[in-house]
Design a protein around this motif. Structure first.
Motif, PDB file in Angstrom:
ATOM      1  N   TYR A  22      15.236 -10.907  -2.644  1.00 36.18           N
ATOM      2  CA  TYR A  22      14.539 -12.198  -2.575  1.00 36.18           C
ATOM      3  C   TYR A  22      15.082 -13.055  -1.436  1.00 36.18           C
ATOM      4  O   TYR A  22      14.315 -13.610  -0.646  1.00 36.18           O
ATOM      5  N   THR A  23      16.403 -13.162  -1.357  1.00 31.75           N
ATOM      6  CA  THR A  23      16.989 -14.002  -0.305  1.00 31.75           C
ATOM      7  C   THR A  23      16.807 -13.397   1.093  1.00 31.75           C
ATOM      8  O   THR A  23      16.854 -14.122   2.077  1.00 31.75           O
ATOM      9  N   SER A  24      16.599 -12.093   1.158  1.00 34.82           N
ATOM     10  CA  SER A  24      16.329 -11.438   2.443  1.00 34.82           C
ATOM     11  C   SER A  24      14.859 -11.557   2.834  1.00 34.82           C
ATOM     12  O   SER A  24      14.485 -11.177   3.942  1.00 34.82           O
ATOM     13  N   GLY A  25      14.033 -12.011   1.909  1.00 36.39           N
ATOM     14  CA  GLY A  25      12.607 -12.155   2.173  1.00 36.39           C
ATOM     15  C   GLY A  25      11.825 -10.867   2.109  1.00 36.39           C
ATOM     16  O   GLY A  25      10.707 -10.795   2.627  1.00 36.39           O
ATOM     17  N   LEU A  84      11.534  -8.930  -0.963  1.00 36.12           N
ATOM     18  CA  LEU A  84      11.308  -8.527  -2.352  1.00 36.12           C
ATOM     19  C   LEU A  84       9.893  -7.985  -2.539  1.00 36.12           C
ATOM     20  O   LEU A  84       9.711  -6.905  -3.103  1.00 36.12           O
ATOM     21  N   TYR A  92      18.066 -10.477  -6.416  1.00 32.39           N
ATOM     22  CA  TYR A  92      18.541 -11.649  -5.683  1.00 32.39           C
ATOM     23  C   TYR A  92      18.668 -11.340  -4.187  1.00 32.39           C
ATOM     24  O   TYR A  92      18.214 -12.107  -3.330  1.00 32.39           O
ATOM     25  N   LYS A  93      19.281 -10.210  -3.879  1.00 32.40           N
ATOM     26  CA  LYS A  93      19.490  -9.818  -2.481  1.00 32.40           C
ATOM     27  C   LYS A  93      18.154  -9.618  -1.767  1.00 32.40           C
ATOM     28  O   LYS A  93      17.975 -10.056  -0.628  1.00 32.40           O
ATOM     29  N   TYR A 125      21.379  -8.492  -9.237  1.00 32.18           N
ATOM     30  CA  TYR A 125      21.895  -8.725  -7.884  1.00 32.18           C
ATOM     31  C   TYR A 125      20.929  -8.167  -6.833  1.00 32.18           C
ATOM     32  O   TYR A 125      20.707  -8.788  -5.791  1.00 32.18           O
TER      33      TYR A 125
END
Length: 169
Positions: free
Chosen positions: A106-109, A111, A103-104, A100
């Motif tokens: 990565y989706t926040s840009g 990572l 994922y969080k 998770y």
């Protein structure tokens, strides 16, 4: 391990997950109640797994990687379920949390930035031979903190479901 220990663990984790998500805290009073219940039901044999787990996980709290409430909660899981099953539940929960978190991030840009932060943290730590906090709530983004107890609850539920299926129930 008794069905009561498993039931108590489920209730304990459910309550902790609720407060961790809602208030970003696992309350000591809640954990103290479950520790007292465990000692009352299991006797003195409840304490060694809890103490060993607290001692081992304490370093992660010192480094600022895991909150104190989460460490105490995991220690209670070990005390209720024993070392083997407690390890399975905690490891599964940590894996779910890691997935998770990636994922969080990565989706926040962010990572790549966080991976570089971790790399630099490791280099600084080994180069200076000193241990510093990895995460500092005063200087890091507060949204990066992850409530861990819901993932430990998920690990418990998956472990319990697998146990029931493997028994043919």
């Amino acid at each position: 391990m008794s069905i009561f220990a498993q039931l108590f663990t489920a209730i304990m984790l459910g309550g902790a997950a609720y407060t961790d998500v809602r208030y970003k805290k696992v309350y000591n009073l809640w954990l103290l109640f479950w520790m007292a219940a465990g000692i009352y039901i299991c006797g003195i044999k409840f304490l060694p797994p809890m103490a060993v787990t607290l001692a081992v996980l304490f370093i992660f709290h010192v480094l600022g990687m895991i909150g104190a409430g989460d460490i105490k909660l995991i220690s209670l899981v070990f005390a209720y379920l024993g070392f083997k099953d407690g390890f399975i539940v905690a490891a599964a929960g940590m894996i779910f949390a890691a997935v998770y978190a990636f994922y969080k991030l990565y989706t926040s840009g962010i990572l790549f930035d966080r991976l570089m932060y971790f790399k630099n943290y490791l280099i600084y730590t080994f180069k200076n031979n000193s241990i510093n906090k990895y995460y500092d709530i005063n200087k890091d983004n507060k949204n990066l903190a992850l409530p861990l107890s819901p993932f430990i609850l998920t690990g418990f539920l998956i472990w319990r479901l697998y146990s029931l299926c493997s028994m043919g129930i």
